[in-house]
Design an enzyme around this catalytic site. Structure first.
Site, mmCIF file in Angstrom:
data_model
loop_
_atom_site.group_PDB
_atom_site.id
_atom_site.type_symbol
_atom_site.label_atom_id
_atom_site.label_comp_id
_atom_site.label_asym_id
_atom_site.label_seq_id
_atom_site.Cartn_x
_atom_site.Cartn_y
_atom_site.Cartn_z
ATOM 1 C CD GLU A 45 -2.625 0.912 2.547
ATOM 2 O OE1 GLU A 45 -2.758 0.023 3.252
ATOM 3 O OE2 GLU A 45 -3.761 2.288 2.866
ATOM 4 N NE ARG A 270 2.839 -8.175 9.980
ATOM 5 C CZ ARG A 270 2.924 -7.177 10.066
ATOM 6 N NH1 ARG A 270 3.804 -6.435 9.411
ATOM 7 N NH2 ARG A 270 2.222 -6.510 9.099
ATOM 8 C CE LYS A 280 2.446 0.899 5.013
ATOM 9 N NZ LYS A 280 2.272 0.142 3.595
HETATM 10 P P1 ATP Z 1 -0.635 -1.839 6.621
HETATM 11 O O1 ATP Z 1 -0.748 -1.830 7.953
HETATM 12 O O2 ATP Z 1 -0.315 -0.379 6.175
HETATM 13 O O3 ATP Z 1 -0.812 -2.153 5.721
HETATM 14 P P2 ATP Z 1 1.749 -3.418 6.015
HETATM 15 O O4 ATP Z 1 3.070 -3.287 6.564
HETATM 16 O O5 ATP Z 1 0.850 -4.788 5.883
HETATM 17 O O6 ATP Z 1 1.726 -2.103 6.716
HETATM 18 P P3 ATP Z 1 1.464 -3.045 3.157
HETATM 19 O O7 ATP Z 1 2.174 -2.103 2.078
HETATM 20 O O8 ATP Z 1 0.083 -3.649 3.183
HETATM 21 O O9 ATP Z 1 2.429 -2.919 4.331
HETATM 22 O O10 ATP Z 1 2.282 -4.850 2.903
HETATM 23 C C1 ATP Z 1 3.182 -4.680 1.529
HETATM 24 C C2 ATP Z 1 3.307 -7.001 1.459
HETATM 25 O O11 ATP Z 1 4.467 -6.926 2.822
HETATM 26 C C3 ATP Z 1 1.637 -7.194 2.615
HETATM 27 O O12 ATP Z 1 2.180 -8.200 1.667
HETATM 28 C C4 ATP Z 1 2.758 -7.573 3.714
HETATM 29 O O13 ATP Z 1 1.952 -8.564 4.643
HETATM 30 C C5 ATP Z 1 4.384 -7.906 3.655
HETATM 31 N N1 ATP Z 1 4.499 -7.338 4.561
HETATM 32 C C6 ATP Z 1 4.833 -6.191 5.573
HETATM 33 N N2 ATP Z 1 5.402 -6.345 7.126
HETATM 34 C C7 ATP Z 1 6.052 -7.403 6.499
HETATM 35 C C8 ATP Z 1 7.102 -8.071 7.368
HETATM 36 N N3 ATP Z 1 7.410 -7.541 8.638
HETATM 37 N N4 ATP Z 1 7.487 -9.412 7.390
HETATM 38 C C9 ATP Z 1 6.943 -10.124 6.045
HETATM 39 N N5 ATP Z 1 6.296 -8.939 4.760
HETATM 40 C C10 ATP Z 1 5.183 -8.107 5.419
#
Ligand code: ATP
Ligand code: MG
Length: 562
Positions: A45, A270, A280
């Site tokens: 996102e 994660r 974020k």
């Molecule tokens: P938000 O709370 O803004 O959704 P988010 O960390 O999930 O935050 P995204 O931009 O939706 O951010 O994440 C993009 C991709 O990265 C998603 O598939 C998410 O699952 C993965 N991702 C995010 N944080 C992690 C992490 N700490 N470890 C592994 N994958 C991650």
């Protein structure tokens, strides 16, 4: 095949065993589930910069596709215009590329599918699977019940299909205020899974979207947009993090109702790192409240911060590999990340001599105006990196720590009467300590042995210590940013407010004295400052104003090395 792709493939081949996602893929390939096709996606996102957790997901999605000769899309999940921005889109593109991955011509936006998402929603209404609800947000959460108590049906749940179609169209046309109506799935309020209790599909939002402008005033919810986008792109394996496991029934429900291509959602744990926050929202807070200089501050766990700190794509990919793919949440020690960058830079970084805490050394028997250009090895781990010249003259700087007036036993560096090797130069012996009125040492006097040029004696005489140095006349003053961890404890989130765990001494700015070789150092170049640590020239560094950021120390001795 370009070099980075073949490197990544090589990295994939060297992996010892299959992770559980690869096992699923190999089983699917065996049964011919997707005609042996592997198509993944990375769906950020654009509401912040990518961090090391995203890097894990990028390596997993792109790496898996590469391994199975498949494809991986980059898809912006841009369904919430209020928080998203083109600045984030640009940074994400730069970061994924920098990590070494290629989406070819497959960069997509969920917003590309807004019309299709709308049409599918109309189809759900027509099939009696969705309705317009007028309850307020508070009422909806009240009616939702709790995990142990079933929810209550919305009084609007049984509106006719015609009325729902009419209201949905008018929602789209901007006839209703924000928050007054939503489109909900009609699944059931008694599901033990809260996410299945008539979840929202569309909400009204009068916000300008960075791509679609004011065209839409209704926006799809994540759970709906995500599975439909995956389906449109014919993703085979939709890899996401564990918190979406409870959303999977909803993911499947939408696709089953719509009778469209059905990707398999697979969840993995994660990445969490000690001494690091990864949310974020919190990273944004660090930026906005100026605890750091920006998203790419070298103390940030963002990819841009790590890059500025001197991390290499290889070291991050290697880290992602070492971390593995887990099914259960865990916390990885940040020292593993540091280990990976050290391991990579040891092989590749140019060695240079730099003095951080200078002590002046006068070589009393060295000719006043003589300058010798001595040979120095660029990287003993890699002969092909060759040699360079380092100027030597009568007055030098050495590291203050490398001299002790009253040394303990086993101090093998410089002290009165002791002989040491100046790296690549000569043996020197300390003959005199000069002090000011306060008794502080201002300089030391030494003699050198002209027979030891290059740092080796011809008579078999050995010295225990080798120290680094720079020539006072030739060295250049530079700024060195020495970073400590941004948080004082392993789990910054353990406090009510994570900001109370911020380390307010996480940056020490020092003046250092570097050999002239560094004068034309290009921003973003990695170095090993011999005996001190790995450093990287900052993006704002120039020959007029050299700036180096410390990537990490030479060893994992964080506690001692502060
Ligand atoms: P938000 O709370 O803004 O959704 P988010 O960390 O999930 O935050 P995204 O931009 O939706 O951010 O994440 C993009 C991709 O990265 C998603 O598939 C998410 O699952 C993965 N991702 C995010 N944080 C992690 C992490 N700490 N470890 C592994 N994958 C991650
Ligand atoms: Mg997310």
């Amino acid at each position: 095949m370009d070099k980075s792709k073949s490197n990544i493939l090589k990295e994939e081949e060297n992996k010892p065993s299959l992770n559980f996602i690869e096992q699923i893929i190999e089983e699917d390939n065996r049964t011919g589930k997707h005609n042996s096709r592997v198509h993944t996606r990375f769906p950020p996102e654009p509401n912040g910069y990518l961090h090391i957790g995203h890097a894990k997901s990028i390596c997993l999605n792109f790496g898996t596709a590469l391994k199975y000769n498949g494809k991986c899309n980059l898809r912006f999940d841009d369904t919430n215009p209020a928080k998203e921005d083109i600045e984030y889109v640009d940074s994400i593109i730069e970061d994924v590329r920098w990590l070494g991955f290629d989406w070819e011509d497959r960069m997509f936006y969920a917003s590309d599918y807004f019309q299709q998402l709308y049409d599918f929603a109309v189809q759900l209404i027509k099939d009696g699977k969705a309705f317009i609800c007028d309850l307020s947000a508070e009422q909806i959460s009240e009616y939702r019940g709790t995990p142990t108590k079933p929810g209550i049906e919305s009084p609007y749940r049984n509106r006719s299909i015609e009325e729902n179609l009419d209201l949905f169209e008018r929602m789209k046309n901007g006839e209703f205020p924000e928050g007054s109506k939503i489109l909900r799935a009609k699944i059931g309020m008694d599901s033990p899974n809260m996410h299945m209790r008539d979840p929202a599909i569309y909400r009204i939002k009068y916000a300008n979207h960075h791509r679609t402008g004011d065209k839409w005033c209704i926006y799809p919810m994540y759970d709906y947009a995500h599975c439909v986008s995956d389906s449109i792109e014919r993703i085979t394996h939709s890899i996401c993090t564990l918190e979406f496991e409870v959303h999977r029934p909803l993911y499947d429900w939408f696709l089953d109702q719509l009778k469209v291509f059905h990707p398999q959602q697979i969840e993995f744990a994660r990445l969490n790192l000690s001494y690091t926050v990864m949310s974020k929202r919190k990273l944004l807070q660090l930026v906005e409240e100026k605890f750091v200089s920006g998203w790419d501050d070298p103390r940030m766990p963002t990819i841009s911060g790590l890059r500025r700190r001197g991390y290499t794509p290889e070291s991050i990919r290697n880290f992602a590999e070492k971390v593995g793919v887990a099914k259960r949440d865990n916390i990885i020690d940040v020292s593993l990340l540091e280990f990976c960058v050290r391991e990579d830079l040891n092989k590749r970084a140019q060695r240079v001599m730099t003095v951080l805490n200078p002590l002046k050394v006068v070589i009393t028997n060295y000719p006043d105006d003589l300058v010798e250009e001595l040979d120095a090895i660029n990287n003993p781990e890699d002969e092909t990196m060759g040699k360079r010249k380092v100027p030597f003259s009568k007055v030098l700087y050495i590291e203050h720590d490398d001299f002790m007036e009253n040394p303990p036993k086993k101090f093998f560096r410089l002290s009165p009467g002791a002989e040491v090797r100046l790296r690549y130069a000569y043996y020197i012996t300390c003959t005199e300590v000069v002090k000011d009125q306060n008794g502080e040492i201002t300089e030391i006097h030494c003699t050198y042995d002209p027979q030891t040029k290059g740092g080796y004696s011809t008579d078999g005489r050995k010295v225990m210590g080798t120290i680094h140095w720079v020539s006072e006349k030739h060295c250049i003053k530079a700024k060195a940013n020495i970073y400590d961890r941004l948080f004082i404890n392993e789990n910054p989130d353990d406090a009510e407010d994570f900001r109370t765990n911020i380390n307010h001494n996480s940056l020490e700015v020092k003046t250092c004295y570097v050999e002239p070789f560094l004068l034309n150092s290009k921003p973003g170049t990695n170095y090993q400052f011999e005996r001190i640590g790995y450093f990287c020239s900052d993006k704002d560094s120039s020959s007029e104003n050299l700036i180096f950021n410390r990537t990490t120390g030479l060893r994992d001795n964080w506690a001692k090395n502060k």
